[in-house]
Enzyme design. Sequence first.
Site, mmCIF file in Angstrom:
data_model
loop_
_atom_site.group_PDB
_atom_site.id
_atom_site.type_symbol
_atom_site.label_atom_id
_atom_site.label_comp_id
_atom_site.label_asym_id
_atom_site.label_seq_id
_atom_site.Cartn_x
_atom_site.Cartn_y
_atom_site.Cartn_z
ATOM 1 N N ARG A 69 0.855 -1.183 0.000
ATOM 2 C CA ARG A 69 0.000 0.000 0.000
ATOM 3 C C ARG A 69 0.886 1.227 0.000
ATOM 4 N NH1 ARG A 69 -1.940 1.316 4.264
ATOM 5 N NH2 ARG A 69 -1.131 -0.201 5.727
ATOM 6 N N TYR A 197 -1.598 -3.647 -6.854
ATOM 7 C CA TYR A 197 -1.270 -4.442 -5.670
ATOM 8 C C TYR A 197 -2.228 -4.248 -4.496
ATOM 9 C CZ TYR A 197 1.337 -6.947 -2.208
ATOM 10 O OH TYR A 197 1.700 -7.867 -1.262
ATOM 11 N N LYS A 206 -9.358 -2.079 2.416
ATOM 12 C CA LYS A 206 -8.976 -0.905 3.209
ATOM 13 C C LYS A 206 -9.756 0.339 2.779
ATOM 14 C CE LYS A 206 -5.873 -3.262 5.391
ATOM 15 N NZ LYS A 206 -6.118 -3.644 6.794
ATOM 16 N N HIS A 226 -10.452 -1.705 12.373
ATOM 17 C CA HIS A 226 -9.350 -2.544 11.896
ATOM 18 C C HIS A 226 -9.096 -3.613 12.961
ATOM 19 C CE1 HIS A 226 -4.912 -2.587 10.346
ATOM 20 N NE2 HIS A 226 -5.632 -3.530 9.798
ATOM 21 N N SER A 248 0.467 -3.244 12.846
ATOM 22 C CA SER A 248 1.038 -4.327 12.053
ATOM 23 C C SER A 248 2.250 -4.937 12.782
ATOM 24 C CB SER A 248 1.417 -3.852 10.657
ATOM 25 O OG SER A 248 2.186 -2.715 10.782
ATOM 26 N N CYS A 250 2.160 -7.415 14.848
ATOM 27 C CA CYS A 250 1.850 -7.879 16.209
ATOM 28 C C CYS A 250 1.130 -9.223 16.190
ATOM 29 C CB CYS A 250 1.003 -6.850 16.943
ATOM 30 S SG CYS A 250 1.951 -5.409 17.449
ATOM 31 N N ASP A 277 -9.088 -9.166 10.042
ATOM 32 C CA ASP A 277 -8.627 -7.815 9.705
ATOM 33 C C ASP A 277 -9.636 -6.704 9.971
ATOM 34 O OD1 ASP A 277 -6.492 -6.224 8.722
ATOM 35 O OD2 ASP A 277 -7.476 -6.048 6.779
ATOM 36 N N ARG A 375 2.199 -12.127 -0.547
ATOM 37 C CA ARG A 375 0.876 -12.415 0.048
ATOM 38 C C ARG A 375 0.252 -13.681 -0.498
ATOM 39 N NH1 ARG A 375 -1.081 -8.682 4.089
ATOM 40 N NH2 ARG A 375 0.645 -7.225 4.172
HETATM 41 O O1 O2Y Z 1 0.372 -4.025 1.441
HETATM 42 C C1 O2Y Z 1 -0.819 -4.268 1.160
HETATM 43 O O2 O2Y Z 1 -1.343 -3.831 0.146
HETATM 44 C C2 O2Y Z 1 -1.631 -5.073 2.054
HETATM 45 S S1 O2Y Z 1 -1.794 -4.355 3.631
HETATM 46 C C3 O2Y Z 1 -2.837 -5.386 4.551
HETATM 47 C C4 O2Y Z 1 -3.299 -6.564 4.019
HETATM 48 C C5 O2Y Z 1 -4.126 -7.363 4.752
HETATM 49 C C6 O2Y Z 1 -4.499 -6.945 6.005
HETATM 50 N N1 O2Y Z 1 -4.055 -5.802 6.527
HETATM 51 C C7 O2Y Z 1 -3.211 -5.030 5.846
HETATM 52 C C8 O2Y Z 1 -2.765 -3.763 6.541
HETATM 53 O O3 O2Y Z 1 -1.949 -3.005 6.057
HETATM 54 O O4 O2Y Z 1 -3.289 -3.515 7.640
HETATM 55 MN MN MN Z 2 -4.927 -4.801 8.202
#
Ligand code: O2Y
Ligand code: MN
Length: 589
Positions: A69, A197, A206, A226, A248, A250, A277, A375
Amino acid sequence: MTQHRELDEWVEEMARMCQPDEVVWIDGSEEERERLTGDAVSTGEMSMLDQEKLPGCLYHRTAPNDVARTENLTYICTTLREDAGPTNNWMSPEEGYRRGGEIFRGSMRGRTMYVIPFSMGPVGSPFSKIGVELTDSIYVVLNMRIMTRVGTPVLKQLGAGGEFTKCLHGKADRDINKRLILHFPEDNAIWSVGSGYGGNVLLGKKCLALRIASYLSKSEGWLAEHMLIMGVEDPEGRIEYVAAAFPSACGKTNLAMLLPPEGLKAKGYRIWTVGDDIAWMRIDTDGRLWAINPETGFFGVAPGTNNKTNPNMMKTIGSNTIYTNVVLTADGTVWWEDGDGPPPAEGWDWQGRPWKPGMMDDNGKPVLGAHPNSRFTAPVTQCPSHSFRIEHHHGVLISAIIFGGRRAHLAPLVYEAFDWEHGVFVGASMASERTAAQFGELGEVRRDPMAMLPFCGYHMGDYFEHWLNMGRRMTQPPKIFHVNWFRTGENGEFLWPGYGENLRVIEWILDRCRGEAEAVRTPIGYVATPDSLDLTGLDISEDALKKLLTVKRDDWRQETEQIASFFQQFGNRFPKALWEQLEALRGSL
Ligand code: O2Y
Ligand code: MN
C-alpha cells in the site's frame, strides 16, 4: 444493463473516460472463474501452480515498484481540508477528479473493463454495504471473488435504487508518478489508479471497509474498525467473542486462528475464527455490541507464516489460493522465507529472476526469494477454525474489545480499562515500537490509535468523539482491555512465550467480563494478578510473571508526555473527555 439506472449510467460514463475495448459484468459463477483463470493464464498475467499439490492455486507477480500500500499517495478528498484531519493526506474533490481523470482517460484502451458488484458482509444483512468495482485487472477480479461476495445475488439485492460505493480502479501504466488512491467520502466513491497491488486495488478492503465505512459509520452510528474477530469456546461449550486491534507486525492474523496450547486444549478450549482484519460493529436493541467480518477471505503476508506460527493458515492456503510475489519453484509450488521446509534448490524470485538459496547481492546481503510483503489470498471457509457464524446476518455478540501494542518495557501483559471512556483513551494512545524488520529506527515508538491511523477516513478527533458517543448509547458495552505480548527481560528476551499461549490471556479477559477473575487496581487500569492467569502446563518462572505484570510509574510518567504531544495535533476537535483521562492518569502516577 441492470435495473439500476444510476449504476448503468455511471458504468457508461467511466467506460467513456477509460475507453476499454470491452465491458464484462461479473456474475460470480464457477464457470466464470474457470474462464477468467484461463484468460489470465493465456496472457501470462498469472500462472497455474501444480494442480495436484496445490489444487485451484494461482501465481502472480506485481511490478517491482508496486509491492505494498502506498500511504503517501493515498488521499481523503473532502470539500474542507480540516474534515480529513491532521493524519490524512488531503486533496479537494475537484483536484482529485481532475488529476485522477487525467491518468484514467484512455488508460483501458486494448483492455477489458470488468464490472464487479460486491457485498461487504452477507448479502442482505443490515450490517452490509454494497460496492461496485470497475477494474481492468483480471487479478483484481479473481482476488475480489475470494475476498468478497460478488455477482448476480449482489445486483439483485441492489435492485433499482439501492445505494452503492462507486469504486474505479485502473492499472494504467503502473508508473509510481501516476499513482493515486483517492477517497471521496462525500460522494461515496473511490478512485485508484496506477497500482496493481493489494490494499491499493482490492477496493472492498482498506478503501471501502475502513476509510469510506468509517466515514459512513460516524453519521449512521456504528463502528468500522481494523480488528480481528474470534470466538472462544470454553469447556462448557459456551462461545464468547472478542474483537481486537493491533498495529502491524503484532500477529493479528495468527491470533485470530490460534490453536489452544495443550493445557487449555485438554480442558476443552477451542477457537472460532470470524475474521482477521476488519470488524463492522453495531448496537442492537439489547444495548450491546454485535459484529460481522465484512470480508470472505484472508489477504495474508506469506513470510513468517509456517506450521509453528499459524498451522491453521497453512491448512487454509493449500488450495484455491492466489499467491503473489513469493518464490516460484521449478516443480510448480511456492516458497517463502520463514515458511515451512528447506528452500528449493532453485526457483524464481518475486521479480522472476533465477534464484538459489544463499545468493548474495553486491553488498554481501542475502537476496530474498519472496518479497517481505508477499501475500496469499485464500477463502476464510477453508480455515479449519472458521466460525459457523460468518454467514449470520446478525453477527456475533462482542464481550470484549482488545487493544494491543509491541512495547519492550512499558505495558504489562494485560490490563482492563476502568470503563468505556477510559478504554477509548487506552485505544487512542495505543502505540508500538518498531522491529528490526521495519523502516525507521529500531525501538522508535509509533502511535497508531485503534490501529486506524492509515485507515480513518475523516478527522481522528471526530473519530474519538464517535467512539465516546457509541459508549454512551450502549447499556451493556463490551469491556476494553490492553495486551502486550512483547515485554522483554534484561537481556532482551521475550518474557511471555506467545503464540497459542496468548489464549491464556484471552481466557483471563473473558473471565473478567463475567466478573470471575482477580485483578489489582493500578493507575493504568486493572492488571491481572499472577494467580488469576491459568498457567497449567506452561513453563514460566515466577520472576518472569512478576515482571510481565509490573507497572513502572516512572516509565508511565514519561509516556504521558508523549501521549500529550500526540493528542495536541488534533486541536479543538479532540474530545475534552480524553484530556481529562490523561490528567487523571498523570494525577494517579
Ligand atoms: O500491502 C498491502 O497492500 C496489504 S496491507 C494489509 C493486508 C491485509 C491486512 N491488513 C493489511 C494492513 O496493512 O493492515
Ligand atoms: Mn490490516
